[in-house]
Scaffold this active site. Structure first.
Site, short mmCIF file in Angstrom:
data_model
loop_
_atom_site.label_atom_id
_atom_site.label_comp_id
_atom_site.label_asym_id
_atom_site.label_seq_id
_atom_site.Cartn_x
_atom_site.Cartn_y
_atom_site.Cartn_z
N ASP A 44 -12.34 -68.90 8.74
CA ASP A 44 -11.22 -68.43 7.74
C ASP A 44 -10.35 -67.35 8.15
O ASP A 44 -10.60 -66.58 9.16
CB ASP A 44 -11.92 -68.07 6.34
CG ASP A 44 -12.60 -69.19 5.52
OD1 ASP A 44 -12.44 -70.35 5.79
OD2 ASP A 44 -13.50 -69.03 4.72
N LYS A 66 -5.62 -70.22 5.52
CA LYS A 66 -4.24 -70.21 5.18
C LYS A 66 -3.54 -69.10 5.67
O LYS A 66 -3.87 -67.90 5.77
CB LYS A 66 -4.11 -70.09 3.57
CG LYS A 66 -2.62 -70.47 3.38
CD LYS A 66 -2.59 -70.40 1.63
CE LYS A 66 -1.15 -70.63 1.35
NZ LYS A 66 -1.00 -70.79 -0.05
N MET A 179 -8.86 -61.51 -5.71
CA MET A 179 -7.79 -62.79 -5.88
C MET A 179 -7.16 -62.56 -7.12
O MET A 179 -6.90 -63.63 -7.83
CB MET A 179 -8.72 -64.11 -5.71
CG MET A 179 -9.46 -64.27 -4.74
SD MET A 179 -10.12 -65.95 -4.67
CE MET A 179 -11.72 -65.18 -5.28
C1 LIG Z 1 -11.86 -65.99 -1.43
S1 LIG Z 1 -12.25 -64.38 -1.96
C2 LIG Z 1 -13.61 -64.16 -0.64
C3 LIG Z 1 -14.42 -63.01 -0.76
C4 LIG Z 1 -15.40 -62.56 0.23
N1 LIG Z 1 -16.47 -63.80 0.33
C5 LIG Z 1 -16.29 -61.39 0.07
O1 LIG Z 1 -17.26 -61.14 -0.10
O2 LIG Z 1 -15.51 -60.55 0.37
C6 LIG Z 1 -10.88 -63.43 -1.20
C7 LIG Z 1 -10.63 -62.31 -1.84
O3 LIG Z 1 -11.45 -61.31 -1.33
C8 LIG Z 1 -10.75 -60.06 -1.40
N2 LIG Z 1 -10.78 -59.48 -0.06
C9 LIG Z 1 -11.37 -59.80 1.08
N3 LIG Z 1 -11.37 -59.14 2.01
C10 LIG Z 1 -10.53 -58.05 1.65
C11 LIG Z 1 -10.12 -56.84 2.38
N4 LIG Z 1 -10.40 -56.51 3.68
N5 LIG Z 1 -9.34 -56.11 1.81
C12 LIG Z 1 -9.09 -56.28 0.31
N6 LIG Z 1 -9.46 -57.52 -0.17
C13 LIG Z 1 -10.23 -58.38 0.47
C14 LIG Z 1 -9.23 -60.23 -1.90
O4 LIG Z 1 -9.36 -60.18 -3.21
C15 LIG Z 1 -9.27 -61.81 -1.48
O5 LIG Z 1 -8.26 -62.36 -2.15
#
Ligand SMILES: C[S@@+](CC[C@H](N)C(=O)[O-])C[C@H]1O[C@@H](n2cnc3c(N)ncnc32)[C@H](O)[C@@H]1O
Length: 262
Positions: A44, A66, A179
């Site tokens: 991803d 994406k 998100m």
């Molecule tokens: C589909 S979710 C996946 C979450 C992931 N499975 C986790 O446990 O971190 C994606 C969202 O996670 C958050 N996110 C993931 N990595 C991030 C990062 N390094 N900094 C800030 N937000 C992050 C954001 O809100 C993003 O839109």
């Protein structure tokens, strides 16, 4: 001369691997082991590309996230890619940002491949929901300030704001929202409705990476500030009194400076 032909039987296998929050050093030893054993990796956008260096040279790498200017694969397309590649090559590693079971749709992929008799393994990852605030020195729980934390999504399957946010806003919990940047105004309105206009809020974008950017404010001020500063996805919103422990909110004498251990 006796010729013996070996039929190599391909045993399809899926390993879900959590890539962690972004910093490649926050990846697990088991994750490295899984990448080394992979025949195919589907990864991803939020999984750090540099982790692919652990793979064998001839691994098949398929990007399914994406990125600006390109369309994301649908979950259905990803499910089919896993199955096709697993049946063709064997061991598929699905490398996902954070942890696969925290808003990662990991379970859906397991359910799908089971129909095709895949073996399944899981390697947990460090979820951004915990690590990203933590690396900004915001603890999700602090004695005397709160008794729980919620990790919720801003956007549900139908594209609407999660109803859980209004329930969480009525508690003393720290509320971590993923998100949710497109719904920031709606979210802050809900917290204000429950008398939380002055509650501190942090937004952290690209947490744990060199592109990290953060913003501090209150429920009343954070949305206009974020729009003015152009803070957008991927970002985590943290609402709760624990945000007051961020070094920028503490007096110079109380402030803690965090050193990188590397
Ligand atoms: C589909 S979710 C996946 C979450 C992931 N499975 C986790 O446990 O971190 C994606 C969202 O996670 C958050 N996110 C993931 N990595 C991030 C990062 N390094 N900094 C800030 N937000 C992050 C954001 O809100 C993003 O839109």
């Amino acid at each position: 001369m006796l010729l013996i032909f070996y039929m190599i039987e391909i045993k399809p296998h899926l390993t879900l691997v959590g890539a962690g929050p972004g910093d490649p050093e926050l990846f697990t030893l088991k994750g490295i082991k899984a990448l080394k054993a992979a025949d195919v990796v589907l990864y991803d956008a939020l999984a750090n590309d540099s982790l692919l260096e652990y793979c064998k040279e001839d691994v098949v790498k398929i990007f399914v996230g994406k990125r600006r200017g390109s369309c994301a694969f649908s979950q259905e397309e990803i499910n089919h890619l896993i199955v096709e590649n697993g049946l063709k090559y064997g061991h598929v590693v699905r490398l996902k940002g954070g942890d696969s079971f925290v808003f990662g749709r990991g379970y859906e992929e397991i359910e799908f491949v089971r129909k095709y008799n895949f073996g399944v393994s899981i390697v947990p990852g460090i979820s951004s929901s915990i690590a990203v605030p933590e690396m900004q020195l915001i603890p999700l729980t602090a004695r005397g300030l709160n008794e729980s934390f919620w990790v919720t999504t801003g956007t549900t399957k139908s594209g609407e704001l999660s109803k859980d946010i209004a329930i969480a806003a009525q508690s003393s919990a720290t509320v971590v929202i993923l998100m949710a940047m497109s719904k920031l105004e709606e979210i802050t309105t809900i917290f204000s409705t429950f008398g939380k206009s002055t509650t501190p809020v942090a937004i952290i974008q690209h947490g744990t990476t060199p592109k990290e950017n953060y913003l501090l404010g209150t429920v009343a001020t954070i949305a206009p500030l974020a729009r003015a500063k152009g803070i957008d996805n991927p970002a985590i919103i943290v609402v709760g009194d624990v945000v007051n422990l961020h070094p920028d909110f503490l007096s110079r004498n109380d402030s803690i400076h965090l050193f990188d251990i590397s």
